[in-house]
Design a protein around this motif. Structure first.
Motif, PDB file in Angstrom:
ATOM      1  N   MET A   1       0.832  -1.189   0.000  1.00 17.96           N
ATOM      2  CA  MET A   1       0.000   0.000   0.000  1.00 17.96           C
ATOM      3  C   MET A   1       0.867   1.239   0.000  1.00 17.96           C
ATOM      4  O   MET A   1       2.027   1.202   0.358  1.00 17.96           O
ATOM      5  N   ARG A   2       0.235   2.373  -0.387  1.00 18.52           N
ATOM      6  CA  ARG A   2       1.003   3.615  -0.478  1.00 18.52           C
ATOM      7  C   ARG A   2       1.631   3.987   0.856  1.00 18.52           C
ATOM      8  O   ARG A   2       2.716   4.555   0.898  1.00 18.52           O
ATOM      9  N   LEU A   3       0.965   3.691   1.956  1.00 21.30           N
ATOM     10  CA  LEU A   3       1.515   4.083   3.258  1.00 21.30           C
ATOM     11  C   LEU A   3       2.837   3.378   3.505  1.00 21.30           C
ATOM     12  O   LEU A   3       3.819   3.972   3.932  1.00 21.30           O
ATOM     13  N   ARG A   4       2.877   2.057   3.261  1.00 21.20           N
ATOM     14  CA  ARG A   4       4.120   1.324   3.502  1.00 21.20           C
ATOM     15  C   ARG A   4       5.193   1.729   2.501  1.00 21.20           C
ATOM     16  O   ARG A   4       6.361   1.841   2.843  1.00 21.20           O
ATOM     17  N   LEU A   5       4.811   1.973   1.239  1.00 20.83           N
ATOM     18  CA  LEU A   5       5.797   2.431   0.265  1.00 20.83           C
ATOM     19  C   LEU A   5       6.376   3.774   0.672  1.00 20.83           C
ATOM     20  O   LEU A   5       7.577   4.018   0.562  1.00 20.83           O
ATOM     21  N   LEU A   6       5.519   4.656   1.150  1.00 22.90           N
ATOM     22  CA  LEU A   6       5.976   5.978   1.571  1.00 22.90           C
ATOM     23  C   LEU A   6       6.966   5.856   2.714  1.00 22.90           C
ATOM     24  O   LEU A   6       8.022   6.479   2.707  1.00 22.90           O
ATOM     25  N   LEU A   7       6.640   5.026   3.696  1.00 19.73           N
ATOM     26  CA  LEU A   7       7.530   4.894   4.838  1.00 19.73           C
ATOM     27  C   LEU A   7       8.820   4.176   4.458  1.00 19.73           C
ATOM     28  O   LEU A   7       9.874   4.447   5.023  1.00 19.73           O
ATOM     29  N   SER A   8       8.726   3.268   3.512  1.00 23.41           N
ATOM     30  CA  SER A   8       9.937   2.585   3.070  1.00 23.41           C
ATOM     31  C   SER A   8      10.923   3.570   2.461  1.00 23.41           C
ATOM     32  O   SER A   8      12.135   3.469   2.650  1.00 23.41           O
ATOM     33  N   VAL A   9      10.414   4.536   1.716  1.00 26.23           N
ATOM     34  CA  VAL A   9      11.290   5.568   1.141  1.00 26.23           C
ATOM     35  C   VAL A   9      11.875   6.441   2.236  1.00 26.23           C
ATOM     36  O   VAL A   9      13.060   6.755   2.242  1.00 26.23           O
ATOM     37  N   LEU A  10      11.025   6.807   3.180  1.00 30.73           N
ATOM     38  CA  LEU A  10      11.482   7.707   4.242  1.00 30.73           C
ATOM     39  C   LEU A  10      12.561   7.058   5.095  1.00 30.73           C
ATOM     40  O   LEU A  10      13.527   7.692   5.483  1.00 30.73           O
ATOM     41  N   PHE A  11      12.383   5.836   5.440  1.00 30.30           N
ATOM     42  CA  PHE A  11      13.336   5.168   6.325  1.00 30.30           C
ATOM     43  C   PHE A  11      14.450   4.462   5.577  1.00 30.30           C
ATOM     44  O   PHE A  11      15.456   4.085   6.169  1.00 30.30           O
ATOM     45  N   SER A  12      14.276   4.236   4.266  1.00 30.75           N
ATOM     46  CA  SER A  12      15.216   3.434   3.477  1.00 30.75           C
ATOM     47  C   SER A  12      15.395   2.058   4.109  1.00 30.75           C
ATOM     48  O   SER A  12      16.521   1.577   4.283  1.00 30.75           O
ATOM     49  N   LEU A  13      14.270   1.429   4.439  1.00 27.66           N
ATOM     50  CA  LEU A  13      14.299   0.138   5.127  1.00 27.66           C
ATOM     51  C   LEU A  13      13.898  -0.971   4.163  1.00 27.66           C
ATOM     52  O   LEU A  13      13.263  -0.728   3.152  1.00 27.66           O
ATOM     53  N   GLY A 221     -11.952  18.384  20.672  1.00 28.78           N
ATOM     54  CA  GLY A 221     -10.517  18.164  20.760  1.00 28.78           C
ATOM     55  C   GLY A 221     -10.020  17.375  19.571  1.00 28.78           C
ATOM     56  O   GLY A 221     -10.695  16.449  19.100  1.00 28.78           O
ATOM     57  N   TYR A 222      -8.862  17.769  19.045  1.00 23.23           N
ATOM     58  CA  TYR A 222      -8.273  17.044  17.915  1.00 23.23           C
ATOM     59  C   TYR A 222      -6.757  17.139  17.995  1.00 23.23           C
ATOM     60  O   TYR A 222      -6.201  18.219  18.239  1.00 23.23           O
ATOM     61  N   THR A 223      -6.101  16.013  17.810  1.00 21.39           N
ATOM     62  CA  THR A 223      -4.645  15.993  17.770  1.00 21.39           C
ATOM     63  C   THR A 223      -4.203  14.883  16.830  1.00 21.39           C
ATOM     64  O   THR A 223      -4.878  13.855  16.700  1.00 21.39           O
ATOM     65  N   SER A 224      -3.105  15.095  16.143  1.00 22.50           N
ATOM     66  CA  SER A 224      -2.575  14.080  15.233  1.00 22.50           C
ATOM     67  C   SER A 224      -1.074  14.255  15.111  1.00 22.50           C
ATOM     68  O   SER A 224      -0.544  15.350  15.300  1.00 22.50           O
ATOM     69  N   ALA A 225      -0.399  13.176  14.796  1.00 22.51           N
ATOM     70  CA  ALA A 225       1.045  13.205  14.572  1.00 22.51           C
ATOM     71  C   ALA A 225       1.429  11.990  13.756  1.00 22.51           C
ATOM     72  O   ALA A 225       0.840  10.921  13.887  1.00 22.51           O
ATOM     73  N   GLY A 226       2.425  12.171  12.876  1.00 28.15           N
ATOM     74  CA  GLY A 226       2.903  11.040  12.096  1.00 28.15           C
ATOM     75  C   GLY A 226       3.166  11.404  10.653  1.00 28.15           C
ATOM     76  O   GLY A 226       3.137  12.572  10.266  1.00 28.15           O
ATOM     77  N   LEU A 227       3.391  10.371   9.865  1.00 28.92           N
ATOM     78  CA  LEU A 227       3.839  10.583   8.499  1.00 28.92           C
ATOM     79  C   LEU A 227       2.739  11.098   7.580  1.00 28.92           C
ATOM     80  O   LEU A 227       3.026  11.550   6.477  1.00 28.92           O
ATOM     81  N   PHE A 228       1.488  11.058   7.998  1.00 28.58           N
ATOM     82  CA  PHE A 228       0.435  11.619   7.164  1.00 28.58           C
ATOM     83  C   PHE A 228       0.480  13.136   7.159  1.00 28.58           C
ATOM     84  O   PHE A 228      -0.301  13.780   6.451  1.00 28.58           O
ATOM     85  N   GLU A 229       1.368  13.726   7.928  1.00 34.18           N
ATOM     86  CA  GLU A 229       1.515  15.172   7.916  1.00 34.18           C
ATOM     87  C   GLU A 229       1.991  15.672   6.556  1.00 34.18           C
ATOM     88  O   GLU A 229       1.927  16.866   6.263  1.00 34.18           O
ATOM     89  N   LEU A 230       2.472  14.751   5.712  1.00 31.20           N
ATOM     90  CA  LEU A 230       2.851  15.134   4.352  1.00 31.20           C
ATOM     91  C   LEU A 230       1.644  15.597   3.553  1.00 31.20           C
ATOM     92  O   LEU A 230       1.770  16.361   2.602  1.00 31.20           O
TER      93      LEU A 230
END
Length: 852
Positions: A1-13, A221-230
């Protein structure tokens, strides 16, 4: 999925797999669960240590793995329709291959046997029972009351699933990111080791009024954090919210993953599902029937699971468990389980949802580790009284946000989570802060941000100006040759209401400088960017650029570099200068209107001359025409769901109708206008669900030009010269092949969702889906705009333009979707006007489609 592909690029894992280290006192259990008769793998089987909550569900291939420190040495394996199995364990490692036997249920004279049994609906107690449940499904609806309100806490979590810490430590790619391993969590998710990558929490008050019907939501109330901030925050919320909607099992169809699933309580449930009476048990001191269900076709959009129904005359559902079938034709979803719990009021047995817990994994393929996702919603403080602040229903915005909702304290969130074992605090925000201190991650994130959002930030924090769109920096066409472009836009960090946007471009062949300048004042403050929903603005724009007559780009820039490959060279290009002053207003109910003053000049080019016959029979070539126009536009799209990028609005679904009406008018002599002009256009778009048989997308348009005008102002079909499948365009038509002053067009696309392929023994394993399309254009040209009949003073049509006869132009297409889960391939045939010189009569077209 796009989420895992995105994180794979970010981490180079590398792709990670399961393989955790064991402590000396740890029980490790690995294995597979299969049907003892068919030997097929069984997904979603509950595998747990007896007397504890420690365990997992099997994956879609029947595999499972977990470790624990426990005194229990007995494994309990249970699954709907199969005998529960108890298996003794030993300390240390246990490798198991478990075979479950189907249960036989003796009910009077009827034997119900799950698996490959002869199932009958006639005189089946389970079917009779569920029909009683279905007939009463609306009796306990809380929205039968005059008012209904509650408070909801919601948490959405995404994480890398089956994260192998030991392998990660040995991989050189982690040397700069070794601190990430400190955030690996093996306690929050039962039987899984995960690395959280995104967390979102919301506290929301919901209000409902029966008459006149109104619904309002207020985020406290709303809070978020993580790679979806892109991604833009509101857009990712819209996409996630639409993909993972609240599941209402009391409706015929359940929207989920941008599809429609047939509910086990659907009116067609008894012909879509098998039902089984499994057991009786107590839930909250009420005796309930455990009713199991599974679809007849395991590839279809249905569920496998349980309904726990009271045995009194109300047939009240206390709990529901829904899982996706093993072979469902659903992309990227490896596992999914939904748990819903209900309670009823003591006065009238009104149904109250108290918990909605959705757990799933996303995978590119079955053999890869995936992304774990969970959405848990807890519903509290239910009331059927009129809200204290009844004025809430007078608010125009159906989803509001209180002041300070995004600035709530940690104590606020701790209090919201208190007493709920389902809710887990995460450290995603701290992990992201550490990651951004690493240069490799920092610059990779910057590059991905520019690629996804299309703009390059000019400052690390609170950028006031951004450069872009990046996909237009260079391109090319027949008139300009090689083209360079640069531009940008101001952001909300400079002003949240006044915006400047524009670009400059240069063609090396025509050696002309072009450009665009926009000055826009938003009457509502923006939080993220200029084109944030809803639109309400005053705008002034001046533009000088080329015009590709007969080609309209719905969701991208005309000079997008990725649109350069064409099936033929298009030289039907002109130069256009326009100055516009406009007002646009849309409300939260999906109604929008605009008024625009436009002054435009269009210049002829060698390939598009504006030649006209004079009264004396001679030919005169005009340099340009001028038109000062007044444009009225109305758009109605109730409950529209879309992803709003910086420049374009992409529909997430077409469930809501989208109706547009546009009228353009001009008067001769005003600001140099050399003609009277009235043009009307009407458009309709709508998706119709044929659940469980797929869905149909329908586009319809009609229009008329009421006056005698230059042909560039007439109706010209939208020709698609690319190899891509694009909606509302004709892939086999050439630009300006037809020109009319009145027309009707249509496009119908039927997505069968594997209706046929799912029934073919070998092909169904590929999870392919069928698609057929039919589009057409039928137009007419009155004598007043026909240069062959009334040519004095009219521009002559290009030599490539044909007159349409009594039959419409038509195309039909047949194709396959979901090739490698991402590609759609169509073959398109031209059904009429096949004798036109140089036009194709058929061809392959492609499209990248991300969908479940």
């Amino acid at each position: 999925m796009r989420l895992r592909l995105l994180l794979s690029v970010l981490f180079s894992l590398v792709v990670l797999a399961n393989g955790n280290l064991l402590g000396q006192n740890t029980i490790q259990v690995d294995g597979f669960v299969r049907d003892s008769i068919t030997k097929e793998a069984l997904p979603f089987v509950a595998v747990a240590l007896k007397g504890t909550s420690i365990g997992v569900n099997t994956k879609d291939d029947g595999s499972f793995s977990f470790r624990a420190t426990s005194d229990s040495l007995m494994l309990v394996v249970s699954y709907v329709g199969f005998e529960t199995k108890f298996i003794p364990l030993r300390r240390g490692s246990n490798r198991l291959d478990i075979l479950l036997e189907p249960i036989s249920y003796q009910l009077d004279e009827l034997i119900i046997r799950p698996g490959r049994e002869r199932y009958s609906r006639r005189e089946n107690p389970a079917v009779e029972f569920v029909q009683n449940v279905i007939s009463r499904r609306d009796l306990h609806n809380p929205k039968l009351h005059d008012y209904y309100s509650y408070n909801m806490y919601e948490q959405r979590t995404f994480a890398f699933d089956d994260f192998d810490v030991e392998k990660a430590r040995q991989n050189w790619m982690y040397r700069k990111f070794d601190f990430v391993l400190d955030y690996v969590d093996s306690t929050s998710v039962r039987g899984r080791t995960v690395l959280p990558i995104y967390n979102e929490e919301t506290i929301e008050n919901y209000y409902f009024r029966k008459s006149p019907q109104a619904e309002r939501k207020v985020v406290q109330g709303y809070t978020s954090a993580g790679l979806f901030e892109l991604f833009a925050e509101d857009n990712i919320k819209q996409f996630i919210g639409e993909s993972f909607k609240d599941v209402d099992i009391f409706q015929d169809n359940i929207p989920l993953f941008l599809n429609r699933f047939v509910s086990p309580l659907s009116s067609i449930g008894p012909i879509y599902y098998r039902y089984y009476i499994l057991d009786t048990l107590e839930i909250d001191n009420e005796l309930c029937m455990d009713l199991g269900f599974a679809p007849f076709n395991s590839e279809s959009f249905g569920f496998v699971g349980h309904l726990y129904v009271t045995l009194d005359s109300t047939y009240f559902i206390k709990k529901a468990i829904l899982n996706t079938p093993r072979d469902i034709n659903l992309n990227f979803v490896g596992e999914m389980s939904i748990l819903q719990e209900f309670m009823r009021t003591s006065t009238d047995s009104t149904r109250i949802l108290t918990k909605n817990d959705m757990v799933m994994t996303f995978k590119m393929s079955k053999n890869q580790s995936g992304t774990y996702a969970r959405r848990v919603a807890l519903y509290r403080n239910h009331s059927f009284e009129m809200p204290v602040n009844s004025a809430i229903f007078a608010e125009r915005n159906p989803a509001m946000e209180s002041e300070g909702a995004r600035r709530q304290t940690e104590d606020f969130w701790n209090n919201a989570r208190e007493g709920s074992s389902e809710i887990q605090a995460t450290s995603v925000e701290r992990m992201m802060a550490q990651l951004r201190e690493v240069p490799a991650f920092y610059w990779t994130e910057k590059a991905l941000n520019a690629f996804i959002n299309g703009y390059i930030q000019t400052s690390d924090t609170h950028s006031k100006f951004e450069i872009g769109p990046v996909n237009t920096f260079f391109s090319g066409n027949a008139l300009e040759g090689f083209r360079l472009r640069t531009g940008g836009t101001t952001t909300v960090n400079l002003s949240d209401q006044l915006f400047l946007d524009g670009y400059m471009a240069y063609g090396f062949k025509d050696q002309k400088l072009k450009g665009d300048a926009i000055f826009e004042y938003s009457l509502n403050k923006k939080r993220s960017f200029r084109k944030e929903y809803p639109f309400h603005y005053l705008r002034a724009e001046y533009k000088y650029d080329i015009n590709q007559i007969g080609q309209q780009y719905m969701y991208t820039n005309p000079d997008n570099v990725f649109m350069m490959p064409k099936r033929r060279v298009n030289n039907l290009l002109t130069y256009m200068q326009s100055a516009e002053l406009s007002y646009y207003h849309e409300n939260y109910k999906g109604f929008a209107y605009s008024v625009m003053l436009r002054h435009q000049k269009e210049w002829a080019t060698p390939d598009v001359p504006f030649s006209m016959i004079q009264a004396d029979g001679t030919t005169l070539t005009a340099d340009h025409y001028t038109s000062a126009q007044l444009v009225f536009f109305v758009r109605w799209a109730p409950n529209e769901k879309f992803y709003q990028s910086r420049n374009y609005r992409y529909p997430i679904t077409l469930d809501a109708p989208i109706i547009t009406l546009k009228h353009t008018m001009a008067r001769k002599g005003i600001l140099g206008t050399d003609h009277n002009y009235n043009k009307t256009d009407l458009g309709v778009r709508k998706r119709f669900w044929l659940s469980p048989f797929g869905y149909i997308d329908i586009y319809g348009q009609a229009g008329k030009v009421w006056d005698r005008v230059p042909y560039p102002l007439l109706h010209i079909p939208n020709a698609n010269l690319s190899y891509s499948v694009e909606e509302e365009s004709f892939p086999l038509m050439d630009p300006m092949e037809f020109i009319h002053d009145r027309y009707v067009s249509w496009e119908t696309t039927y997505h069968l969702n594997g209706l046929l392929f799912n029934r073919l023994p070998l092909i169904k394993k590929l999870q392919l889906r069928e698609v057929v399309s039919f589009r057409g254009w039928y137009g007419d040209l009155s004598d007043r705009n026909n240069p062959d009949k009334n040519g004095v003073g009219l521009y002559q049509f290009p030599s490539t333009t044909y007159m349409m006869g009594d039959k419409p132009y038509m195309e039909i297409g047949a194709g396959i979707e979901n090739v490698f889960k991402l590609i759609r391939i169509d073959y398109v045939w031209r059904l009429s006007y096949r004798d036109h010189i140089g036009t194709p009569n058929g061809g392959l077209r492609f499209k990248m489609v991300f969908g479940f």
